[in-house]
Design an enzyme around this catalytic site. Structure first.
Site, mmCIF file in Angstrom:
data_model
loop_
_atom_site.group_PDB
_atom_site.id
_atom_site.type_symbol
_atom_site.label_atom_id
_atom_site.label_comp_id
_atom_site.label_asym_id
_atom_site.label_seq_id
_atom_site.Cartn_x
_atom_site.Cartn_y
_atom_site.Cartn_z
ATOM 1 N N GLY A 28 24.921 44.990 20.104
ATOM 2 C CA GLY A 28 25.262 44.124 18.352
ATOM 3 C C GLY A 28 23.194 44.583 18.653
ATOM 4 O O GLY A 28 22.317 44.011 18.512
ATOM 5 N N ASN B 217 16.085 35.341 18.522
ATOM 6 C CA ASN B 217 16.158 35.176 20.323
ATOM 7 C C ASN B 217 15.693 33.827 20.721
ATOM 8 O O ASN B 217 15.189 32.844 21.948
ATOM 9 C CB ASN B 217 16.449 35.832 21.562
ATOM 10 C CG ASN B 217 15.048 36.325 21.822
ATOM 11 O OD1 ASN B 217 14.065 36.637 21.366
ATOM 12 N ND2 ASN B 217 14.367 36.608 23.339
ATOM 13 N N GLY C 77 25.978 50.099 23.873
ATOM 14 C CA GLY C 77 25.656 48.332 23.212
ATOM 15 C C GLY C 77 24.989 48.313 22.067
ATOM 16 O O GLY C 77 23.269 48.539 22.363
ATOM 17 N N LYS D 251 22.657 34.405 18.205
ATOM 18 C CA LYS D 251 21.573 35.642 17.851
ATOM 19 C C LYS D 251 21.420 35.856 15.951
ATOM 20 O O LYS D 251 20.160 36.455 15.760
ATOM 21 C CB LYS D 251 21.114 36.699 18.311
ATOM 22 C CG LYS D 251 20.758 36.241 20.605
ATOM 23 C CD LYS D 251 20.664 37.399 21.282
ATOM 24 C CE LYS D 251 20.041 37.479 22.671
ATOM 25 N NZ LYS D 251 19.791 38.019 23.420
#
Length: 267
Positions: free
Chosen positions: A135, A93, A133, A72
């Site tokens: 990322g 994406n 998370g 991504k």
């Protein structure tokens, strides 16, 4: 499905691809809509996307791509232009071929996650949220939650500096938001989000201590397969409402399909 010489192609690129739900979802929609189109999966290892990209761009019947981990961020420098969310998050994406040539990328993970959460009856506005998370998908999700009016965001990531960097970016984009990096303690928060890959593979540890979960907290996971991850199972055992990764997957697919020009997706 009958594939002909006129069939238009779309694909998802990632590693691994075996657990992915997108091929089945898109092909079911193509069949229902009577489209002469097919959706396949390409397994491209981390670091190999630039080598694969040259071949993909030469396939004249390839109209669009869905990008999943670990690509991504790696796909961004390969594109000719980016949509607003992709520019803001530095992640992509979904990619479509431009009429004038080249490729354009956009990111729908964040808005897809927010859409799935709110369709399940859990509004973001005014909520205090823990997100574990930060990322590629996590950045998009945090921006979407902030944009939807979250009151407070507590961010955590195992990679040093990643949560604080995202908190700084969110503070600049949303001056009224209370946001900080910290330890993944869900106590006292309204919504708890797992935006890590933990739970995708058998034997993964939980992303945080689930024994601290208490109703009426809502626990949401980004992993669509398995749909009931160990975290979702633990949250249900604690009496918490849950939103599985299937909701995010279907939410971002709706948005990506519209951007790719697929009319009647929900028909």
């Amino acid at each position: 499905m009958t594939i002909t010489g006129r069939t238009r192609l779309m694909a998802i690129i990632g590693d691994p691809v075996a657990p992915l739900r997108s091929p089945a979802l898109f092909n079911e929609r193509f069949a229902r809509l009577g489209m002469d189109a097919a959706f396949v999966a390409f397994e491209v290892p981390a670091g190999e996307l630039p080598a694969a990209w040259g071949g993909l761009t030469r396939l004249r019947n390839l109209d669009g791509l869905v990008i999943t981990m670990p690509h991504k961020e790696a796909v961004v420098p390969l594109l000719d232009t980016l949509g607003p969310t992709a520019r803001r998050t530095g992640t992509v994406n979904t990619v479509r071929r431009r009429p004038e040539g080249g490729w354009e990328g956009e990111m729908f993970d964040g808005e897809g996650f927010r859409d799935g959460l709110e369709r399940a009856g859990h509004p973001v506005r005014g909520a205090a949220i823990l997100q574990v998370g930060c990322g590629a998908a996590g950045r998009a999700i945090a921006h979407a939650l902030a944009g939807a009016g979250a009151a407070r965001l507590l961010l955590h990531d195992a990679a040093p500096g990643r949560a604080s960097a995202l908190a700084q970016a969110l503070s600049e984009a949303h001056p009224g938001l209370s946001v900080a990096g910290g330890q993944p303690n869900p106590e006292g928060l309204d919504i708890v989000v797992n935006a890590t890959p933990l739970g995708l593979r058998k034997g993964d540890p939980l992303p945080f201590d689930a024994s601290r979960l208490r109703p009426p907290q809502v626990v949401a996971d980004v992993i669509p397969n398995p749909e009931v991850t160990p975290l979702i199972a633990a949250a249900r055992a604690a009496g918490c409402a849950t939103v599985t990764g299937r909701s995010m997957h279907e939410g971002q697919a709706r948005l990506a399909a519209a951007w790719l020009g697929i009319a009647g997706w929900e028909g």
